[in-house]
Every structure is written in C-alpha cells, then in structure tokens.
Design a protein around this motif. Structure first.
Motif, short mmCIF file in Angstrom:
data_model
loop_
_atom_site.label_atom_id
_atom_site.label_comp_id
_atom_site.label_asym_id
_atom_site.label_seq_id
_atom_site.Cartn_x
_atom_site.Cartn_y
_atom_site.Cartn_z
N ARG A 679 0.85 -1.20 0.00
CA ARG A 679 0.00 0.00 0.00
C ARG A 679 0.88 1.24 0.00
NH1 ARG A 679 0.69 1.67 5.27
NH2 ARG A 679 0.90 -0.07 6.74
N GLN A 683 -2.17 11.81 -0.62
CA GLN A 683 -2.70 12.98 0.10
C GLN A 683 -3.67 13.78 -0.75
OE1 GLN A 683 0.10 14.90 3.13
NE2 GLN A 683 1.41 14.60 1.35
N PHE A 686 -5.42 18.58 -1.96
CA PHE A 686 -5.57 19.10 -0.62
C PHE A 686 -5.44 17.95 0.35
CE2 PHE A 686 -7.77 22.11 -3.29
CZ PHE A 686 -7.26 23.31 -2.84
N GLY A 687 -4.67 18.14 1.39
CA GLY A 687 -4.48 17.05 2.36
C GLY A 687 -5.67 16.97 3.29
N GLN B 51 8.93 0.49 -3.24
CA GLN B 51 9.12 1.42 -4.36
C GLN B 51 9.00 2.85 -3.84
OE1 GLN B 51 5.92 -0.56 -6.86
NE2 GLN B 51 7.34 0.09 -8.45
N GLU B 55 4.43 12.29 -4.99
CA GLU B 55 3.15 12.96 -5.18
C GLU B 55 3.45 14.46 -5.32
OE1 GLU B 55 0.31 12.18 -2.12
OE2 GLU B 55 -1.37 12.92 -3.31
N TYR B 57 1.92 18.16 -7.19
CA TYR B 57 0.95 18.91 -7.99
C TYR B 57 1.51 20.33 -8.13
CZ TYR B 57 -1.84 15.10 -6.08
OH TYR B 57 -2.30 13.86 -5.70
N THR B 67 6.08 15.26 -2.19
CA THR B 67 6.18 14.27 -1.12
C THR B 67 6.78 12.99 -1.69
OG1 THR B 67 4.10 15.17 -0.32
CG2 THR B 67 4.89 13.17 0.74
N GLU B 70 7.52 5.68 0.60
CA GLU B 70 7.79 4.34 0.06
C GLU B 70 6.54 3.49 0.17
OE1 GLU B 70 10.87 2.27 2.05
OE2 GLU B 70 12.49 3.20 0.93
N THR B 71 6.42 2.55 -0.74
CA THR B 71 5.34 1.55 -0.56
C THR B 71 5.75 0.62 0.59
OG1 THR B 71 6.37 0.03 -2.13
CG2 THR B 71 4.75 1.57 -3.01
N THR B 72 4.73 0.10 1.28
CA THR B 72 5.01 -0.79 2.42
C THR B 72 4.11 -2.01 2.31
OG1 THR B 72 3.36 0.36 3.73
CG2 THR B 72 5.63 1.07 4.00
N GLN B 110 -2.92 24.03 2.28
CA GLN B 110 -3.47 22.82 1.67
C GLN B 110 -3.55 21.66 2.66
OE1 GLN B 110 -1.43 22.08 -2.05
NE2 GLN B 110 -2.67 23.69 -3.02
N MET B 111 -3.11 21.89 3.87
CA MET B 111 -3.25 20.91 4.95
C MET B 111 -2.63 19.57 4.60
SD MET B 111 -4.78 22.58 7.31
CE MET B 111 -5.29 21.30 8.44
N LYS B 112 -1.42 19.62 4.07
CA LYS B 112 -0.79 18.34 3.76
C LYS B 112 0.72 18.40 3.95
CE LYS B 112 -0.30 18.78 -1.22
NZ LYS B 112 -0.71 18.27 -2.50
N GLY B 113 1.28 17.24 4.15
CA GLY B 113 2.71 17.18 4.40
C GLY B 113 3.50 17.11 3.09
N TYR B 114 4.76 17.51 3.19
CA TYR B 114 5.65 17.39 2.04
C TYR B 114 7.05 17.07 2.55
CZ TYR B 114 6.77 22.19 3.40
OH TYR B 114 7.14 23.29 4.12
N VAL B 273 5.96 4.73 -8.11
CA VAL B 273 4.50 4.90 -8.04
C VAL B 273 4.21 6.36 -7.75
CG1 VAL B 273 2.42 4.18 -6.78
CG2 VAL B 273 4.30 2.57 -7.06
N LEU B 279 -1.41 21.71 -12.18
CA LEU B 279 -2.83 22.03 -12.01
C LEU B 279 -3.21 23.24 -12.86
CD1 LEU B 279 -3.14 21.66 -8.12
CD2 LEU B 279 -3.68 19.98 -9.88
#
Lengths: 781, 289
Positions: A679, A683, A686-687, B51, B55, B57, B67, B70-72, B110-114, B273, B279
C-alpha cells in the motif's frame, strides 16, 4: 444453405453402405414414444434396452426412441428415474411403432427404489461421455439453501463442475467461465439464468422435467459456447386431468396448474413463483417511518412464469409452445425524493413442430425468441437518468434424425440466429431541457450453423459418433466462420466395462462483457467484431466405465484436456458501460484446463447417490498487448474458479415408505483471489483526507481457505387427506455443522475510537451463510 | 441520502456493481444480521520490493512542493516510511534544473505534508512542460513529465431549494462549463464549503466521452443549507492524472468488493509509483440565499 444437400448426401451414403448388412441380418426398427405417469408426459432421456443383446437407445428431446433389433422375441426394459421400470416381451417380425407408458413410482421418492438398472447400463453403453442428467424429482429430494430447490446448484455437485462462490448457481465447467455455458430451455437460449446475483437460478423446479449437462464430447447439434451445454426441458403437463400443485417455502411460493387441452391430444402447464421478502421489509419500513435515523430497506423481489402447451395434430405431427418470463425488481425511494429502480430478467419463447415422416425419419423445427435486458432509472426532482442494455435473439433451427439401418443413426440440421445487441442505452436529462445527454450503442449479428453427425455401431464392441458443424457469424462487414469437428467413441472391453474417448472443437461468437468474475444483472453481451475475434476451444477426453455390483454401481473415470484461444478479459480500469469504443477495452489471451474426474454412482435400492472427486487445473495467459502489459505482465494465472480438489458425496436413503433422509457433502479447494500485498498513501491536492491505495500483486495469487459444507434433508410424505391427496413436508439444513466458509477477504484498518488515529491493519474474512434450517410444504390436488 | 450525479453519469455507471451491492447483501445479510459472519484471519502475502512513491501537484504562482514516501507491506505499521536519502530535481520549461530541498513540513493552506520544497514560486502557463527526476542512494529512480492543460472557465453556478419545511430545506447546486470539441478532455470538479482548506463536499472526476464539445452540467443532490458559501473549483486535468485517479479509486473499491476485479495503479511517473502533474483550474464562489 447449399451445403445441406451435400452433407445429407454424404451421410446418406453411409446409410446405403450399411443397408446390405442390415438386411442380411433381418433387423427391424422398434420406435415410439415413452411417456410417464398419470399425466402421460413425454419422457426425454428415458431408456429402452434389450439387456440380452447389450442394445439400447435413449428417447430424444421429444420423448421419441428408435432401436434397431434382430427379428425375434426380445425382452425390452424401459426405465426412467422416478418411474417404475417396465419390462415387456415383444415379438419383432417387422418394423413397428410401440409406445410405452411408465407408471409413476408409488411415492415421490420412487426413484430410490427402482429395481432395474437400465439407466446406468445405458450410460455405460452410450458413446456420449461427459454428460450428466438430472431430473427435478431427483433435485427435489436434496437439501437446498432456504429450501429453494435449484437444478443448477444440484449440478454443481457433479464432478467437473465448480460453483462461482457460496450459494451461487453459476456453473464453471471444466475450467470454462460461466458465460461459456450454452443454457437452453426447450431449445431457446437463456442469457442470464440467475436471480439475485446467482443465488437462485431462473428455473422453477415445478416446471422443469430434466436438465442435461454436457461437459465435453459435445454432439454436433450444439454450438455457440465453449465449455458446456445445459439443456433444460420443461414439463408438458398432465394430459389426462386437471391438477394443481405448489409449495410454500421460507422465501417464496410456487403454484402450478396443468391439464389436458383435449384429452390424449394435448396438454398445458402454467407455473409461477414469487418471493415475498419485500412484504416483510415494507412492513419494517412502515413501522420505522418518521425515524430520521432509520435507513429504509430497499424493495427486492423476483418472480417468474413458465408456460407450455402441446397439441397432437395427428399421428405424425405435434406442436409445442413454451414460454418463460421472469423479472428481478429492486426499488429504493428515499425520504429525500431520490428514486432508484432497477429491474432485469429474461423473456423466452419457443414454438416447436415435431413431425414423424416415417419410422426412420423424424423432424423437429423450432422457432424461438429470447431477450435478456436490464434497466436502471434514477430520478431526483427534475433530473432523471436511465440506463439499459439488452440482447435479443430470433432463432430458427431444424433437426432431423434418420435411422437408415441398425448400424447408423444420422442427425443433421441447420440453425440461423438474428442477434441484436443493445450494448448500452443512456438517457439523462432535466425537466427544463437544459440537460439532455444520451447515448445508444448497439450492434446486430447473424449466426448460422449447419451440422451432421452419425452414430455408427461399427461392431458389437465399437460404437462411433462423429460429425461436423459448420458455423458462421457476421456483424456489419466482419465475417467469421469455422468448421467444428466432433467425435466420440465407445469400446466395450467386456459387457460391464467400456472405454470412451471424445474430441470437440467449439466456437463462441458472442462475448460477455464483465470483469467481475461473476454473473451480474448488469452483464452486457458483445458480438465478434473488429478486433474481437470468436473464442475457440478444443477438448479431448478419455474415460473408462465399470458396471459393478450386479449393475447397481457405475464407476467412471474421465481425463480431459482443453485448450482455448481468443479468450477475453479487459484492461485495468476499462470503461464497460455505454462505451462506443468498447472494442478497444478488450484483452485477448489463451486458456488451458485439464483434470481427472472420478465418479461412482448408485441409482437402485433404498440407498442411492454418488461420490465424485475432481482433480483439475485451469490457467489463463494474456500477453502484453494494446498498450498494456497484459495481465500479470504476460505470466499465466489461475482464474478465480480454479479448484485443485473437489469432492462431493450425495446420499439419498429411504428410511420408511414415507420418510426419506438425504445429505450432501462438498469439499473444495478455496477460490483463487487477489489480495493487496502493499500500500501507499495518497494525500491528493488538498491534504486532510489521506487515503490508502492498495497495490495488488499477480492476479489471483492468493487462495481462500478450503470450502466444505454438509447439508441434510428430510422429506416426509404426508398421508392423503380430503383436500390434498398428495403433500409433503421437506426439511433442510444448509451448512449443518455451521462452517464459516470464506466468501471474500478484505483488509481493514484499526482505528482509535476516540481520535480516529490509524493503529494498524488487519485481514477480515467474510462468510455468507451459517446454518440455515428451512421447511417447505408441497401439495398437489 | 444516496449521491446523485447529474453529469457524472459515465463515472457513476462505471461503479454500478458497488452501487448495487446492497442488493447482494439484501437477502442474506438482512436475515442473518444477528450472526457473526466476519472474523480476523492470518494471511501470508508475497513480499513486494519497496518502491518510491512521489506525489507532486505543480501550480502557477506557488512554490513547488513534493512528497516522497515508500510503498510498504499492507499489514505493516501505519507510520509512513520517509526515505531520507532522496534527491529531487525539477526541470522547468526553460530547461533549467532546480534541485528541491529536503525539508519535511506541513503546508498549512493545503493541509498536507511534504518532504521536498522549491526555492521560489513557479511560473506555469498552459502548454508548459515540466520534468521530474527523483533518485536515492539505493539506485531507485523515478522520472516523469507533465504539461499544463488549458484553463476551462466555469460558465455558471445555479442552485435551487426544495419545497420542504424550513428546517429540512436544502438546495442542490449546478455548475456548467463548455467542453472544447477539438480534444479529449478530463476534468475534476470540487465543491468546498467556506474554505478550500475544509473537507470537500463533493468531488467529481469526469471525461467528455459522451458529450464532447457540449455544455457540461454537473449537479449535486439536495445537500446545502441556506447561507452556505460554496467554492467550486474546476480542474482541467490531463489524461495520465485522470487515469491515476481512476486507478487509485478502482484499487480502493476492489478491497472488500467480491465482484470487483482488482486493478493496478496507473502512475503518471516511471520507475516508481505516484503522480506528477500541473494544475490548471478555475474557481468560483457562490452564497446560497
């Protein structure tokens, strides 16, 4: 069609060759109809045998038999499951017509006390291999899910036949998929033989006489599918008196009316059933009306009607009319004004003319119509959305049987089908006309087949059945065709041991558009056109049969190998609905299936039943193509219905005259399935709403736990009373030891209930049915 | 209330099997709701090599952020694995290569991590092509390119209230835009309430397969209250991003649906991946009165 005279001429030449030998032995043809019971119904599949000559014949789909015997006195044994065996001495001095009427067994369980073994002996002697016959009477004795007798599910208990999952009636025969089964009801095709996602089949047991399942060695008169032929024959009704019968069950009830149109000349049968689950859910919804926290249960029910009539126009002509109409209805009306309605079902009609030219030549001509359709309608306020799809066939076929002499029985005929494929119709709009979106994707196709075959008794020990089927298909400017040779042989090592072998090549010109691996109401059929070429398979099978224990047991072992090409699957993320470019979504590959089927059956005495063991493999391969890496990057994989081991045990035991105990046990390797091995988190733009995306390894690389289940049944025939001269109570317990068989496995995340924080992941197995007791009351007056 | 998409028909039709899933469950599950038919099981899953997951944008006027994870194994710890030895190089339309700094943080808008961030705001125009190269010391290398699509304006926003009593009164929203006839186009339309940082109310992914060159109208169910301020964003997205979103959605839906055929993730990048896209959007605000 110009090939027909040539083919007939070719086959007749065999007859001419054979005639002198026949004349030298002074042989004559015994022919006629086999009927059964007070209703005097025709009995297709009934057997006529002369044990002293190791000779026999089986009544065809019209209940008509032909048997060529040497002149003289013979003891003829006529038998059929559920009827008393008839033994009659005849003095054959010339060819003659003689019809037999078999008395119905004294009680509904008569088939377990039949004293003769004509059926098993006939099975030993026939060249046809890989075929299973099941009568409604047999199926009605066995325990069933919710007490609903289902012939297709009973067929799953036969070797070489796998089910599609817990409780479903889908059949996967010798490594073939469910869309590769040719399902016929009175010679008309049924495209989706399921109610409620396959939990029940569309065949009302009260209306069905028998089902033949061909797993291989396909006779030349059948074509159009790769893996099996499921030939369902409807009952014809009582031609002596009016009879009403029915049953009241846990989830549905049935009612059948039958009687003579003109006594001895014609009869009819009307049969219907309906589930009443919706009656209870509606009451539940009414009780909770106004409760804002209550989610109404959608309405669901299904119903079906069967009708059949026959009328004898004269000594040589008879007509038959058959019809089926069934629908599943699902409806949801929310308090917010959202309406969703979904219905699907089959409509089938067939008209058959049966004509006896003379004792050697017999004709059946059938015109049929079939349609499977589904429709979905959504509505909210001024907006509406309708989606539908259908497939419709108009077909005409004619089949002739000709017995020129005692060594040859010829079958030949032709078939044409006009297909209409409504691949998808979409209409969406608003009341004010601002929104108007529509699409209609449809095709037509013409399919034709011409066949001829000869059953040739080469010697007393060797019997051959060989033939060929020439088929063609056209859709627009795309034309396909192929020659389908068929052949089987039986060699009697001893009077009680037979060796058999068969070969069949099959083409399939219509394809099911689904990537679900299951038969769903939203299934779409698609013609061979553009890049979608006809599917093709070849199968060879060999077998040996032993009649044991004074003819009480038949032990059969068959080995088969099947190889297929142009198998279809779909690209990942394929757009299957209302796609004018659906052709580009297909993937094409190869398939292989092989296995061994061991089968011991007993049909006489107080205890009857069978034991089957199948060891099998089914594989598929889709190489990189069409801009994709294929499936599993071209590596072979097992389809989800691949099962290595399959054991079935079915026992029917007569405890007392009116009391019978039945049981069935199934053990099978678990389904092949795909579980995510890895898996990653997404995100998005927008997170705040991180989602987990699964990564799947090779398709179907995981096996569910083995499946095993014991079902028990008890049939108690009640004493006749003033209202119901015949009635019984049928008790059944499905999954008697409450095994939690896997239906599917999914991965779930463990969360802290207060914070929502993800703590970990776990695998969960879902089962569908625990122990389910059921009782059904059946009556007849 | 069930979702109702007026113009999202192709998408909603595609997911018919899940939509009709209640039907499957109807008979047995309603009867057997009291029975415990689920249990935890142990499964042995094949080990897949880890892998790199990227991510990213890109957006005109914004500092590029990316961001890398890794896949886990699916049943491993839920804590994401952040590789610390990854180099990220962004190639601009001019051909200049910018190496992004490894500086894990949270984007508060944007409320997300990087994990990686650029040094200056980006200039992006429709038709501009950007390149991405991500590599680590283990020899893993992910590459990708993305071209900014043209901007498609929202033509109109309309709403209508139902006739229910005031406490139950709800409105639906319609958004319309014109699809260009000359190209195959893909869209994403989001509706946020009050702020784009809030959880989105609706999120549609669309293609013009059935109405190429025509006016698109996208509608919601009756779900908004009087006084709501809605922000409607129409993204014109490229096909690789559309396919990535579709494949993630398909893969997620297949988990727990016995009728679905699991599908692979269709990344927009090679060697790993993930998604790398630019955008291009139009945003409008409407207050329901």
């Amino acid at each position: 069609m110009r090939f027909l005279p040539l083919l007939i001429g070719f086959l007749f030449s065999w007859g001419v060759v054979g005639v002198p030998a026949a004349q030298a032995q002074e042989r004559h043809t015994l022919s006629g109809y086999i009927r059964g019971g007070a209703a005097r119904e025709l009995l297709p599949g009934a057997s006529v045998a002369v044990p002293s000559l190791v000779a026999g014949a089986t009544a065809d789909s019209a209940g008509f038999f032909r048997l060529v015997l040497p002149e003289g006195r013979h003891q003829v044994v006529v038998s059929f499951i559920g009827y008393e065996t008839l033994t009659r001495e005849i003095n054959l001095t010339r060819s003659q017509r003689l019809s037999f009427l078999l008395p119905e067994s004294a009680n509904t369980l008569g088939e377990v006390v039949v004293e003769a073994s004509g059926t098993l002996e006939q099975k030993l002697q026939t060249t046809q291999m890989s075929v299973e016959r099941l009568t409604t009477k047999e199926a009605k004795l066995l325990p069933a899910l919710f007490g609903e007798v289902d012939l297709l599910k009973t067929l799953q208990l036969k070797p070489g036949v796998q089910n599609g999952g817990e409780g479903t009636s889908g059949l996967f025969v010798r490594g073939g998929s469910s869309d590769q089964n040719l399902v016929l009801v009175d010679d008309a095709v049924v495209y989706n033989p399921n109610h409620l996602f396959g939990l029940f089949s569309v065949f009302n047991p009260d209306a069905v006489q028998s089902v033949d399942l061909y797993k291989g060695g396909f006779p030349a008169q059948y074509g159009g599918r790769l893996s099996s032929v499921i030939d369902v024959k409807l009952r014809e009704g009582n031609n002596q008196k009016f009879v009403t019968s029915g049953g009241i069950g846990l989830i549905s009830s049935r009612l059948t009316v039958e009687g003579p149109i003109v006594k001895e000349k014609g009869s009819f049968i009307l049969s219907g059933r309906r589930t009443y689950f919706d009656v209870f859910t509606r009451q539940l919804n009414n009780l909770n009306e106004g409760d804002p926290d209550y989610n109404p249960i959608p309405d669901y029910y299904f119903y079906d009607f069967n009708a059949k009539g026959n009328y004898k126009l004269g000594e040589k002509d008879q007509i038959f009319l058959s019809g089926y109409y069934g629908r599943d209805i699902f409806g949801f009306n929310s308090q917010g004004g959202f309406n969703f309605n979904f219905s699907w079902g089959n409509t089938v009609g067939a008209a058959r003319w049966s004509h006896v030219f003379n004792k050697r030549l017999f004709l059946n001509t059938t015109a049929s119509y079939t349609r499977y359709q589904y429709g979905i309608t959504n509505a909210l306020d001024q907006f509406s959305f309708n989606l539908s799809s259908d497939i419709q066939d108009l077909a005409l076929r004619t089949d002739l049987d000709y017995t020129p002499n005692d060594r040859h029985t010829l079958k030949f005929g032709a078939q044409v089908i006009q297909h209409s494929f409504g691949v998808g119709r979409l209409q969406a709009g608003s009341g004010d006309g601002r929104l108007n979106l529509g699409s209609d994707v449809g095709y037509s196709g013409q399919e034709a087949g011409l066949y001829a075959s000869d059953n040739f008794k080469a010697t007393d020990k060797l019997q051959l059945d060989y033939g060929v089927r020439l088929t063609g298909f056209r859709s627009g400017s795309d034309v396909y065709g192929g020659l389908e040779p068929r052949g089987s042989a039986r060699y009697s090592l001893t009077p009680k041991t037979s060796l058999k072998a068969s070969y069949a090549l099959m083409y399939q010109y219509v394809h099911l558009v689904t990537n679900s691996g299951a038969t769903l109401p939203t299934d779409i059929w698609y013609p061979s056109r553009l890049s979608v070429k006809p599917q093709r398979s070849q199968q060879v099978a060999t077998g040996v049969s032993f009649l044991l224990g004074d003819g009480k047991y038949l032990l059969t072992n068959e080995v088969y190998y099947k190889w297929s090409r142009n198998q279809v699957d779909f690209k990942d993320g394929a757009q299957l609905f209302v796609n004018p470019d659906l052709d580009s979504e297909f993937l094409f590959g190869k398939g292989w299936a092989y296995g061994n089927e061991l089968y011991l059956e007993k049909k006489t005495g107080r205890t009857t039943g069978w034991v089957g063991y199948t060891l099998s493999w089914s594989k598929r391969q889709f190489l990189p193509q069409r801009g994709t890496s294929g499936i599993n990057e071209g590596r072979t994989f097992y389809p989800n219905y691949d099962r290595r081991h399959n054991i079935t045990v079915v026992v029917l035991h007569q405890l007392r005259e009116r009391l019978n105990l039945t049981g069935s046990f199934v053990y099978t390797t678990g389904n092949a399935t795909t579980l995510p091995a890895g898996r990653f988190s997404v995100q998005d733009v927008f997170g705040g709403d991180v989602s987990v995306a699964p990564i799947y390894p090779d398709r179907n690389s995981f096996r569910l736990a083995p499946y095993n289940r014991l079902d028990l049944g008890l049939v108690w025939k009640l004493k006749p009373n003033r209202w119901f001269p015949e009635s019984d109570l049928t008790f059944s317990v499905y999954n008697a030891y409450n095994r939690r068989n896997p239906y599917f496995v999914y991965f779930d995340q463990l969360e802290n209930e207060d914070t929502g924080q993800v703590l970990g992941y776990r695998a969960r197995q879902v089962s569908l049915f625990p122990t389910i007791p059921a009782v059904t009351y059946n009556f007849k007056f | 209330m069930l979702p109702f998409f007026v113009s999202d028909f192709p998408r909603s039709v595609k997911y018919l099997p899940p939509f009709v899933r209640p039907l499957v469950a109807l008979l047995p599950l309603a009867l057997l709701s009291a029975c415990d038919l689920q249990k935890d099981i142990d499964v042995e899953l094949p080990a897949l090599p880890a892998q790199l997951v990227t991510e990213c944008y890109l957006e005109d006027g914004q500092i590029p952020r990316l961001t890398v994870t890794e896949t886990t194994p699916y049943l491993a710890s839920p804590i994401p694995v952040l590789p610390l030895d990854v180099t990220v190089v962004l190639t601009l339309p001019s051909g200049r290569r910018d190496t992004l700094r490894f500086q894990p943080g949270i984007d508060s808008v944007q409320m997300k991590g990087y994990t990686h961030i650029g040094r200056r705001p980006l200039v992006a125009r429709p038709g501009d092509t950007f390149g991405l190269e991500v590599y680590d010391t283990k020899g893993r290398r992910v590459t990708g390119t993305a071209t900014m699509p043209s901007r498609i304006p929202i033509d109109s926003l309309e709403y209508k209230f139902n006739d229910r009593p005031a406490e139950d009164r709800k409105a639906y929203l319609l958004a319309s835009f014109q699809d260009p006839a000359a190209s195959t186009d893909f869209y994403r339309l989001q509706i946020h309430k009050d702020s784009i940082s809030s959880e989105r109310e609706r999120d549609f992914t669309l293609d013009d397969r059935l109405n190429n060159g025509k006016l698109f109208t996208v509608g919601t169910s009756y779900q908004f209250d009087a006084g709501d301020t809605l922000l409607v964003t129409l993204y014109h997205i490229d096909q690789p991003y559309y396919l990535f979103r579709q494949s993630v959605s398909d893969a997620r839906n297949a988990n727990g649906n016995p009728f679905a055929q699991p599908s692979g993730i269709r990344s927009t990048v090679q060697g790993g991946v993930g998604v790398f896209t630019v955008l291009s959007y139009d945003r409008k605000q409407i207050i329901l009165r």
